[in-house]
Design an enzyme around this catalytic site. Sequence first.
Site, PDB file in Angstrom:
ATOM      1  N   LYS A 130       0.866  -1.194   0.000  1.00  0.00           N
ATOM      2  CA  LYS A 130       0.000   0.000   0.000  1.00  0.00           C
ATOM      3  C   LYS A 130       0.889   1.225   0.000  1.00  0.00           C
ATOM      4  O   LYS A 130       2.010   1.189   0.517  1.00  0.00           O
ATOM      5  CB  LYS A 130      -0.859   0.021   1.272  1.00  0.00           C
ATOM      6  CG  LYS A 130      -2.087   0.878   1.154  1.00  0.00           C
ATOM      7  CD  LYS A 130      -3.221   0.092   0.544  1.00  0.00           C
ATOM      8  CE  LYS A 130      -4.455   0.905   0.337  1.00  0.00           C
ATOM      9  NZ  LYS A 130      -5.609   0.058  -0.042  1.00  0.00           N
ATOM     10  N   ASP A 170      -7.173   4.245  -4.302  1.00  0.00           N
ATOM     11  CA  ASP A 170      -7.774   4.091  -2.974  1.00  0.00           C
ATOM     12  C   ASP A 170      -8.383   5.470  -2.679  1.00  0.00           C
ATOM     13  O   ASP A 170      -8.668   6.230  -3.615  1.00  0.00           O
ATOM     14  CB  ASP A 170      -6.719   3.670  -1.932  1.00  0.00           C
ATOM     15  CG  ASP A 170      -7.343   3.178  -0.623  1.00  0.00           C
ATOM     16  OD1 ASP A 170      -7.827   2.040  -0.583  1.00  0.00           O
ATOM     17  OD2 ASP A 170      -7.371   3.944   0.363  1.00  0.00           O
TER      18      ASP A 170
HETATM   19  P1  NDP Z   1     -13.001   7.721  -2.370  1.00  0.00           P
HETATM   20  O1  NDP Z   1     -11.921   8.718  -2.244  1.00  0.00           O
HETATM   21  O2  NDP Z   1     -13.651   7.519  -3.690  1.00  0.00           O
HETATM   22  O3  NDP Z   1     -14.155   8.043  -1.321  1.00  0.00           O
HETATM   23  C1  NDP Z   1     -13.875   8.095   0.041  1.00  0.00           C
HETATM   24  C2  NDP Z   1     -15.149   8.427   0.769  1.00  0.00           C
HETATM   25  O4  NDP Z   1     -14.927   8.247   2.159  1.00  0.00           O
HETATM   26  C3  NDP Z   1     -15.553   9.880   0.587  1.00  0.00           C
HETATM   27  O5  NDP Z   1     -16.945   9.992   0.676  1.00  0.00           O
HETATM   28  C4  NDP Z   1     -14.856  10.541   1.763  1.00  0.00           C
HETATM   29  O6  NDP Z   1     -15.449  11.760   2.173  1.00  0.00           O
HETATM   30  C5  NDP Z   1     -15.037   9.501   2.838  1.00  0.00           C
HETATM   31  N1  NDP Z   1     -13.965   9.650   3.804  1.00  0.00           N
HETATM   32  C6  NDP Z   1     -12.635   9.576   3.568  1.00  0.00           C
HETATM   33  N2  NDP Z   1     -11.945   9.810   4.683  1.00  0.00           N
HETATM   34  C7  NDP Z   1     -12.862  10.053   5.627  1.00  0.00           C
HETATM   35  C8  NDP Z   1     -12.774  10.350   7.003  1.00  0.00           C
HETATM   36  N3  NDP Z   1     -11.582  10.472   7.619  1.00  0.00           N
HETATM   37  N4  NDP Z   1     -13.939  10.501   7.697  1.00  0.00           N
HETATM   38  C9  NDP Z   1     -15.145  10.377   7.069  1.00  0.00           C
HETATM   39  N5  NDP Z   1     -15.284  10.106   5.758  1.00  0.00           N
HETATM   40  C10 NDP Z   1     -14.156   9.947   5.073  1.00  0.00           C
HETATM   41  O7  NDP Z   1     -12.393   6.358  -1.824  1.00  0.00           O
HETATM   42  P2  NDP Z   1     -12.919   4.860  -2.036  1.00  0.00           P
HETATM   43  O8  NDP Z   1     -14.379   4.846  -2.172  1.00  0.00           O
HETATM   44  O9  NDP Z   1     -12.075   4.248  -3.080  1.00  0.00           O
HETATM   45  O10 NDP Z   1     -12.477   4.192  -0.653  1.00  0.00           O
HETATM   46  C11 NDP Z   1     -13.353   4.071   0.451  1.00  0.00           C
HETATM   47  C12 NDP Z   1     -12.868   2.938   1.353  1.00  0.00           C
HETATM   48  O11 NDP Z   1     -12.854   1.712   0.611  1.00  0.00           O
HETATM   49  C13 NDP Z   1     -11.449   3.082   1.900  1.00  0.00           C
HETATM   50  O12 NDP Z   1     -11.386   2.495   3.186  1.00  0.00           O
HETATM   51  C14 NDP Z   1     -10.617   2.249   0.932  1.00  0.00           C
HETATM   52  O13 NDP Z   1      -9.420   1.808   1.517  1.00  0.00           O
HETATM   53  C15 NDP Z   1     -11.572   1.109   0.686  1.00  0.00           C
HETATM   54  N6  NDP Z   1     -11.334   0.322  -0.522  1.00  0.00           N
HETATM   55  C16 NDP Z   1     -11.281   0.896  -1.748  1.00  0.00           C
HETATM   56  C17 NDP Z   1     -11.075   0.122  -2.862  1.00  0.00           C
HETATM   57  C18 NDP Z   1     -11.111   0.684  -4.244  1.00  0.00           C
HETATM   58  O14 NDP Z   1     -11.047  -0.097  -5.182  1.00  0.00           O
HETATM   59  N7  NDP Z   1     -11.230   1.985  -4.433  1.00  0.00           N
HETATM   60  C19 NDP Z   1     -10.853  -1.321  -2.758  1.00  0.00           C
HETATM   61  C20 NDP Z   1     -11.016  -1.837  -1.420  1.00  0.00           C
HETATM   62  C21 NDP Z   1     -11.219  -1.030  -0.357  1.00  0.00           C
HETATM   63  P3  NDP Z   1     -14.659  13.127   1.910  1.00  0.00           P
HETATM   64  O15 NDP Z   1     -14.822  13.393   0.462  1.00  0.00           O
HETATM   65  O16 NDP Z   1     -15.326  14.128   2.789  1.00  0.00           O
HETATM   66  O17 NDP Z   1     -13.223  12.876   2.299  1.00  0.00           O
HETATM   67  O1  2IT Z   2      -7.858  -1.678  -0.525  1.00  0.00           O
HETATM   68  C1  2IT Z   2      -7.851  -2.160  -1.678  1.00  0.00           C
HETATM   69  O2  2IT Z   2      -8.006  -3.367  -1.879  1.00  0.00           O
HETATM   70  C2  2IT Z   2      -7.666  -1.239  -2.795  1.00  0.00           C
HETATM   71  N1  2IT Z   2      -7.598  -0.039  -2.594  1.00  0.00           N
HETATM   72  C3  2IT Z   2      -7.541  -1.774  -4.196  1.00  0.00           C
HETATM   73  C4  2IT Z   2      -6.150  -2.281  -4.438  1.00  0.00           C
HETATM   74  C5  2IT Z   2      -5.853  -2.673  -5.855  1.00  0.00           C
HETATM   75  O3  2IT Z   2      -4.680  -2.968  -6.094  1.00  0.00           O
HETATM   76  O4  2IT Z   2      -6.733  -2.697  -6.711  1.00  0.00           O
END
Ligand code: NDP
Ligand code: 2IT
Length: 452
Positions: A130, A170
């Site tokens: 990561k 992410d």
């Molecule tokens: P995005 O940046 O697209 O969205 C993040 C969302 O979470 C936003 O709505 C953001 O709000 C909110 N957020 C972020 N930080 C905080 C915080 N400290 N407190 C409250 N809300 C918060 O990210 P993703 O949707 O990609 O990721 C969301 C989660 O999913 C993370 O935990 C990530 O690690 C996990 N994840 C993502 C994957 C992917 O493929 N993208 C794969 C697997 C897991 P704001 O805009 O106000 O910051």
């Molecule tokens: O937390 C996760 O699994 C991700 N942000 C996606 C990682 C990836 O390599 O697609």
Amino acid sequence: MAVSDHVDLGGFIEGVRRRNPGQPEFAQAVQEVAEDIFDFIQDKEQYHRYQILRRIAEPDRVISFRVCWEDDKGNIRVQRGWRVQNNNSIGPYKGGIRFHPSVTESVLKFLAFEQTFKNALTGLPMGGGKGGANFNPKGKSDNEVMRFCQSFMNELYRYIGADIDVPAGDIGVGGREIGYMFGQYKRLTNEFTGVLTGKGLEYGGSLIRTEATGYGAVYFLRNMLATQKNSIEGKTVVISGSGNVATHAAEKINQLGGKVLTLSDSEGFIHDPAGIDQEKVNWIKDLKNKRRGRISEYAKEFKGSEFVAGKTPWGVVCDLALPCATQNELTGDDARTLVKNGCIAVSEGANMPTTLEGVHVFKDAQILFAPGKAANAGGVSVSGLEMSQNSARISWKEEELQRLLEDIMAGIHASCVEYGGRAGSKVTDYVRGANIAGFKKVADAMLAFGVV
Ligand code: NDP
Ligand code: 2IT
């Protein structure tokens, strides 16, 4: 050495905390895994003798570097970037990049550790890593984001490669940022390889990668409900976040006949009793990806909905919950509220969104609870499929990828059921199942390598 001579769980966790001072998220993630693994390996001498858990909990390396960039006013800004390469026993390091002001070494170490188990669960050959930076993309112009991404890659490119370490998106890193980083990597190395995933479709990206995490978390939820002859149809659903994972989880819930009541961001949540249907989800995607707006604007657009500032959505009565924002966003009290309100299943779209106390509340209540390392593995799975397509220089069709994603999520569910039995519990302990199944694969590979 007799098994009884081995260090106990408490001593192990204390050692992790001592060796990683000021890194609470990392210690928390290790503890959650260790609670199950200590029990599992009790009678398995090899895993003790070769110190397998101790070694997985010590990243192969942590790289940190300075990232300088110039903002639109000509100020020189300095951020810190990292790549944590946790473990490459079963494949190249693989995992996302996070740009958020809350990013620290502890956060990235916890994420790289979790990723190691998650990637093992997918059945694809990917190790765990990561990266990220304490850069806040909010309010930055496209040009500022581009300059930051280029500067970040100027350092990162030395450590990654299609067979070495393959980053992806992410929090704060989506298609735009991957494009800027891929462009810079290509420029620096003069190489066009699958060094990043989540790429645009025009330059080697895979269909359904964008949707895969949210969709996968809902498939996992559906699989859990099916074990109780239940389904998503007609259920009310509370979701947090409003980014990539949350919006696609909402989309899939709608497709399967559920009703989404909430979404959120770091400023609060919106509650729409009429349901956040597909048209509204599309409006939010546009708000977030094109206009880069805030979720509070939803309440001004859609009558009958409200924005609740400064709160998380867990108090809204629901059947199902999907935390899809960030770590530790769902506390022990939140978990108790959900259980009291009759919530029957929780699927973590985010990584470690539930605190350790919250996890224990769900386990004790014996509701269906899917930890992120199992439930949100759909994203990295399609990243793995993107790597395969890049290596073979082909692009698979959407139906094929949809089928593979559903198959992989079903496979992870089956692994959790296989290893997640718990004495005295009538439901699968998915946390235990995911931890043990993920651990076993990595551990057995490590045993094959000897002491390295
Ligand atoms: P995005 O940046 O697209 O969205 C993040 C969302 O979470 C936003 O709505 C953001 O709000 C909110 N957020 C972020 N930080 C905080 C915080 N400290 N407190 C409250 N809300 C918060 O990210 P993703 O949707 O990609 O990721 C969301 C989660 O999913 C993370 O935990 C990530 O690690 C996990 N994840 C993502 C994957 C992917 O493929 N993208 C794969 C697997 C897991 P704001 O805009 O106000 O910051
Ligand atoms: O937390 C996760 O699994 C991700 N942000 C996606 C990682 C990836 O390599 O697609």
